[in-house]
Every structure is written in structure tokens, then in C-alpha cells.
Design an enzyme around this catalytic site. Structure first.
Site, short mmCIF file in Angstrom:
data_model
loop_
_atom_site.label_atom_id
_atom_site.label_comp_id
_atom_site.label_asym_id
_atom_site.label_seq_id
_atom_site.Cartn_x
_atom_site.Cartn_y
_atom_site.Cartn_z
N ARG A 16 36.55 33.15 56.44
CA ARG A 16 36.50 34.56 56.04
C ARG A 16 36.43 34.76 54.52
O ARG A 16 36.16 35.85 54.05
CB ARG A 16 37.72 35.29 56.64
CG ARG A 16 37.63 35.45 58.15
CD ARG A 16 38.99 35.79 58.78
NE ARG A 16 39.84 34.60 58.96
CZ ARG A 16 41.02 34.61 59.60
NH1 ARG A 16 41.49 35.73 60.09
NH2 ARG A 16 41.71 33.50 59.73
N TYR A 348 35.92 31.82 13.36
CA TYR A 348 36.13 30.81 14.39
C TYR A 348 36.87 29.62 13.78
O TYR A 348 36.39 28.99 12.84
CB TYR A 348 34.81 30.32 14.99
CG TYR A 348 35.03 29.14 15.92
CD1 TYR A 348 35.83 29.29 17.06
CD2 TYR A 348 34.50 27.88 15.65
CE1 TYR A 348 36.08 28.22 17.90
CE2 TYR A 348 34.77 26.79 16.48
CZ TYR A 348 35.56 26.97 17.61
OH TYR A 348 35.82 25.90 18.42
N SER A 387 34.49 35.08 2.35
CA SER A 387 33.80 35.53 3.56
C SER A 387 32.56 34.71 3.85
O SER A 387 31.88 34.23 2.95
CB SER A 387 33.38 36.99 3.39
OG SER A 387 34.53 37.79 3.30
C1 UD1 Z 1 48.16 32.04 61.85
C2 UD1 Z 1 49.10 32.07 63.07
C3 UD1 Z 1 49.49 33.51 63.34
C4 UD1 Z 1 50.12 34.12 62.11
C5 UD1 Z 1 49.21 33.97 60.88
C6 UD1 Z 1 49.96 34.38 59.64
C7 UD1 Z 1 48.56 30.21 64.54
C8 UD1 Z 1 47.89 29.78 65.77
N1 UD1 Z 1 48.45 31.52 64.20
O1 UD1 Z 1 46.98 32.75 62.20
O2 UD1 Z 1 50.41 33.58 64.43
O3 UD1 Z 1 50.42 35.48 62.34
O4 UD1 Z 1 48.80 32.61 60.72
O5 UD1 Z 1 49.12 34.41 58.52
O6 UD1 Z 1 49.21 29.42 63.89
N2 UD1 Z 1 44.81 25.42 59.34
C9 UD1 Z 1 44.68 24.04 59.34
N3 UD1 Z 1 44.03 23.45 60.38
C10 UD1 Z 1 43.52 24.15 61.42
C11 UD1 Z 1 43.66 25.56 61.40
C12 UD1 Z 1 44.31 26.17 60.35
O7 UD1 Z 1 45.13 23.35 58.43
O8 UD1 Z 1 42.95 23.52 62.32
C13 UD1 Z 1 45.53 26.07 58.21
C14 UD1 Z 1 44.67 27.02 57.43
O9 UD1 Z 1 44.02 26.36 56.35
C15 UD1 Z 1 45.66 28.08 56.95
C16 UD1 Z 1 46.77 28.03 58.00
O10 UD1 Z 1 46.58 26.82 58.73
O11 UD1 Z 1 46.24 27.77 55.71
C17 UD1 Z 1 46.68 29.20 58.95
O12 UD1 Z 1 45.40 29.20 59.54
P1 UD1 Z 1 44.59 30.54 59.79
O13 UD1 Z 1 43.33 30.23 60.42
O14 UD1 Z 1 44.59 31.36 58.55
O15 UD1 Z 1 45.56 31.21 60.89
P2 UD1 Z 1 45.61 32.73 61.29
O16 UD1 Z 1 44.48 33.02 62.21
O17 UD1 Z 1 45.76 33.57 60.10
CA CA Z 2 45.84 33.14 57.88
#
Ligand code: UD1
Ligand code: CA
Length: 447
Positions: A16, A348, A387
């Protein structure tokens, strides 16, 4: 107190954001998002930190290492629960308390993370929840009558009734490390997104009879950050927090909302900052110094009583000593300007030393770069640079010397000497009047 470790989830593709840069490397208040999360964990007493990153994200590995954190690769990204489980091998010898935290939570404080650790002490497991203004896509936190967690439901899996719940999952889980990895190994991906959800860990723990406590945090602190718009919103929050801190410490600001600070900006009491000043990382301003409007500073130190700006630019390595005056359109880089020296306009100073009380005239340039290397300009105490002088480095102007305006200085100048390189002035009496008369006559002939 049990030893504390942290896992930061940062392997998601951050789709996103629509950016080639990993989400956690986007800068906020002068450092990447990841730096903010690591700092909050350290504040909460976390000694070992493992960052889960994607295979391509070398920048995440390097940045984490620069802050003393380890990292592991998650490839492919199969969900937040799978990501956390990827850190198991690195933490195999760790048996203290473990905090698993989303990487996209830069406003979280050490205090809140500490509270999450404490919340887990009674039951052995805790999550952090909050009530955002808009529950949007956050996981919903469903509690039982006793206030303990029943389950977390992701929006995409939630019924209409569950979606109506306003308490949301922040993305922090605390448990002892052994239990956590045992639970996360049992996760399944039979859900709307086909992912292994971290949010299912409490349900697995419940099957073992372990209940999950819910710590409710401030809504702004734990809000997630998924889009450019949210990044900008997060920056606004963090700026507000930094400005409030600076004002509380005694810095004066004419228009705080227009001043941009970095995470490490140090403004001592009785520093005065005018409108529209930007502080990049690594700036220290000592008591009694003044930074006037529209100045841009990074990696520099300004000592007591110095006045900088308006419209000054101080770059890394600039040291502005006591009572120095740096005026409009003066750029200083990797240079020390010693006590009481003045560069009031349009200059500068790069790779230079300006001695105490020296005067740098308008238009002075330290010509420090030959296209390959940088060279040093030494200007002695009490020297006067006229200057529009070009000081071609390496060059030394000794104490008390005077450089005539418009000179190009390529040789060292001795103490108290005058150096001038411009051609001598010639005067032709009456020339201008004759010139005008001739031109007028020519124009008259042409009609
Ligand atoms: C997640 C939570 C949600 C919470 C929200 C808060 C889960 C399933 N959902 O959703 O309940 O309300 O965060 O912001 O946990 N990431 C990985 N590997 C992956 C997927 C994600 O390292 O395979 C990391 C992402 O880089 C990120 C974090 O996990 O930093 C959260 O992932 P993101 O996809 O943003 O989760 P949300 O859909 O926001
Ligand atoms: Ca998130």
C-alpha cells in the site's frame, strides 16, 4: 526481571506504500520507522532484537545491524504469525520474555511496551489493543466478561457483529519465548487471506489453558501505518510530540507548528527558534543561541550566543562556536567557525576553519572541491576576507591577514599581510560622456 527479547515484523511487502523502499525504511523525524520501533523496545528493557525482513531488503538488515539488532529472512511472506516463527532459530537459546511487534508502529513508546510485558506477567500472554477513531481494517479484539481475550478476528474474516467491535488489535504480543514458538508452530492458514496470522496465537494458547491479557494503549501511539497518507499523518504526530518536548525543556519557538525536528534534535533551554526552521538529524543547539527563520540545519553544533539565519544552511560537520554570526544565504559544511567570527551574507564555507573573530565578506567561497578530492581552507583569527573572494583550497590565510575583495587566492597569505589578486583599476577621464554622445549620434542617423 526476566530477560526481554523482541521480534520486529518487517518482511511484508508494504504494497500500500507503492514504494521500492521497504516500508520500515521510510524516514520519520530524521530516521527510518524501524529505528523508532527499535528505540522503543530498548527503552522497554529489550536486550535482544530480531528483525524479520524480506530477502531483498538488505537495507533493513544493515540498518538493524547498525543499531545492534539481528535479522532473519522470511521468504515468502506467509503472514505475521509465520514471520514471527522465522525468528525461532536465532532465539533458540533465549528463554526469557518475548515481545513480537509489528514493524509499522513508529509512535509506540517504551512505556507502552513495558506495560505490555507487565500485563503478560499474570497469565503468561498479553496483547496490546486500542480504540482507533476508525476501526477500518484492524483486527477486532473480542474479550470475555472478565476482560480477558476471547479471540482476535481479522476484518476480512469478521462477521458484521464482530466488525461492530471498536477495540482493535495493535500488533504486539508478549509471552515467554518457549511457549510462543510452540504456539506459533501450530498456526494454520485456513482464513480469508490464506495467511498464518499472529493474531491466532492467543486461540492456540487457550487450548492449553493459557489466557491472554489485553493491555489498552493510547490510540495514536499504536496506530498502524500502511499508506503514504498515514506516513504523513504519523510524521505530524511525531513532530507534535517533539515540539512539545522541546518547549517543555525550555526552548523558545515563535511558531512551533512550522518548526520540524528530528528524533535526536537537542535544543537547550533558552534557545530561540524562529518560524520555518528545519532540523535534520544530529543537531545540538546550546543555551542562548538563536536560529532565525527559514534555516536548514543537520549534523551540526551551535554554541551559546551564536545567531544563525535567517536563511542559513548548516550541513554535517558544521561547528558554530560561541557568539558567531552566520547570516542569510550562508552555507557551512564540515567547518569550524570559531568564537565571534562572522559570515553575515552569501558565503560557502566547506572544509574550512574560520579563526576567532574573523570576518568573512559577502560572496566568499571556500573552493574546497577539485572534482575529485576535498581540500581544506584555514582562515586565521582576526582575518578579514573581502567580498567575493575565492579561496582555492588547500590554502591558509594566517591570523590578521586581509584579502582584498574579488581576489582569487591560490597561495597562502602571511599573518597581517594584504593579498589582492584583482587587476589594477584604470580610469579614462571623460570616456563615458564621449561614449554616450557617439551612441546618441549613431541612433539619430538611423532615424
Ligand atoms: C496486522 C494484524 C491486525 C492489526 C494490524 C495493526 C495480523 C494478521 N493482523 O494487520 O490484527 O490490527 O496489524 O496494525 O497480524 N509482515 C511480515 N510478514 C508477513 C506479513 C506481514 O513480516 O508475511 C509484517 C509487515 O511488514 C508489517 C507487520 O508484519 O510490519 C504487519 O503486517 P501488515 O500487513 O501491515 O498487517 P495488517 O494487515 O496491518
Ligand atoms: Ca499494518
Amino acid at each position: 526481571m526476566a530477560e526481554r527479547a523482541g521480534i520486529i515484523l518487517a518482511a511484508g511487502i508494504g504494497k500500500r506504500m507503492k514504494s521500492a523502499l521497504p516500508k520500515v525504511m521510510h524516514p520519520l523525524a530524521g530516521r527510518p520507522i524501524l529505528g523508532h520501533v527499535i528505540a522503543a523496545m530498548r527503552e522497554a528493557g529489550v536486550t535482544r532484537i530480531v528483525v524479520v525482513r524480506s530477502r531483498k531488503a538488505d537495507s533493513v538488515r544493515d540498518y538493524a545491524a547498525s543499531l545492534g539488532a539481528e535479522s532473519v529472512i522470511q521468504d515468502p511472506p506467509l503472514g505475521t504469525g509465520h514471520a514471527a516463527a522465522c525468528a525461532r532459530d536465532v532465539l533458540v537459546n533465549f528463554s526469557g520474555q518475548l515481545l513480537v511487534n509489528n514493524g509499522d508502529m513508529p509512535l509506540v513508546t517504551g512505556k507502552t511496551l513495558s506495560a505490555a510485558f507487565v500485563a503478560a506477567e499474570h497469565t503468561g500472554l498479553a496483547i496490546v489493543a486500542f480504540r482507533p477513531a476508525d476501526a477500518a481494517e484492524y483486527g477486532r479484539v473480542i474479550c470475555d466478561k472478565t476482560g480477558l481475550l476471547d479471540r482476535i478476528v481479522e476484518t476480512k474474516d469478521a462477521s458484521e457483529e464482530e466488525r461492530a467491535v471498536t477495540l482493535c488489535n495493535a500488533g504486539s504480543v508478549v509471552a515467554d519465548a518457549d511457549s510462543f514458538f510452540r504456539w506459533s508452530a501450530k498456526l494454520e492458514n485456513n482464513n480469508a487471506q490464506g495467511e498464518f496470522y499472529l493474531t491466532d496465537v492467543p486461540s492456540i494458547a487457550k487450548r492449553e489453558g493459557v489466557r491472554c491479557a489485553v493491555y489498552e494503549a493510547d490510540a495514536v501511539e499504536v496506530m498502524g501505518m500502511n499508506t503514504r497518507a498515514e506516513l504523513a499523518e504519523t510524521e505530524a504526530h511525531i513532530q507534535k510530540r517533539l515540539r512539545t518536548g522541546a518547549l517543555q525543556n525550555g526552548a523558545g519557538m515563535t511558531a512551533p507548528d512550522t518548526v520540524f525536528l528530528s528524533f535526536d534534535t537537542l535544543l537547550e533551554a533558552d534557545v530561540q527558534v524562529g518560524p520555518y526552521v528545519v532540523f535534520g538529524p544530529g543537531v545540538t543547539v546550546r543555551s542562548g543561541a538563536e536560529i532565525r527563520a527559514f534555516s536548514h540545519l543537520e549534523g551540526c553544533t551551535i554554541e551559546r550566543g551564536a545567531v544563525v539565519g535567517p536563511y542559513a544552511r548548516l550541513r554535517p560537520g558544521a561547528v558554530i562556536e560561541e557568539d558567531v554570526r552566520i547570516g542569510n544565504f550562508v552555507e557551512v559544511k564540515n567547518s569550524r567557525v570559531e568564537k565571534g567570527a562572522k559570515a553575515n551574507h552569501l558565503a560557502y564555507l566547506g572544509d574550512a576553519r574560520v579563526g576567532a573573530g574573523a570576518n568573512i565578506g559577502a560572496g566568499t567561497i571556500a573552493c574546497n572541491y577539485d572534482g575529485f578530492d576535498k581540500h581544506k581552507t584555514e582562515i586565521g583569527a582576526g582575518a578579514f576576507i573581502g567580498s567575493n573572494a575565492a579561496l582555492v583550497a588547500p590554502v591558509t590565510i594566517e591570523d590578521g591577514a586581509v584579502v582584498g575583495a574579488g581576489s582569487v587566492i591560490t597561495e597562502d597569505v602571511a599573518s597581517d599581510a594584504l593579498a589582492v589578486t584583482r587587476a589594477e583599476q584604470r580610469e579614462v577621464p571623460g570616456w563615458a560622456a564621449k561614449f554616450r554622445a557617439r551612441k546618441k549620434a549613431e541612433k539619430g542617423k538611423r532615424g
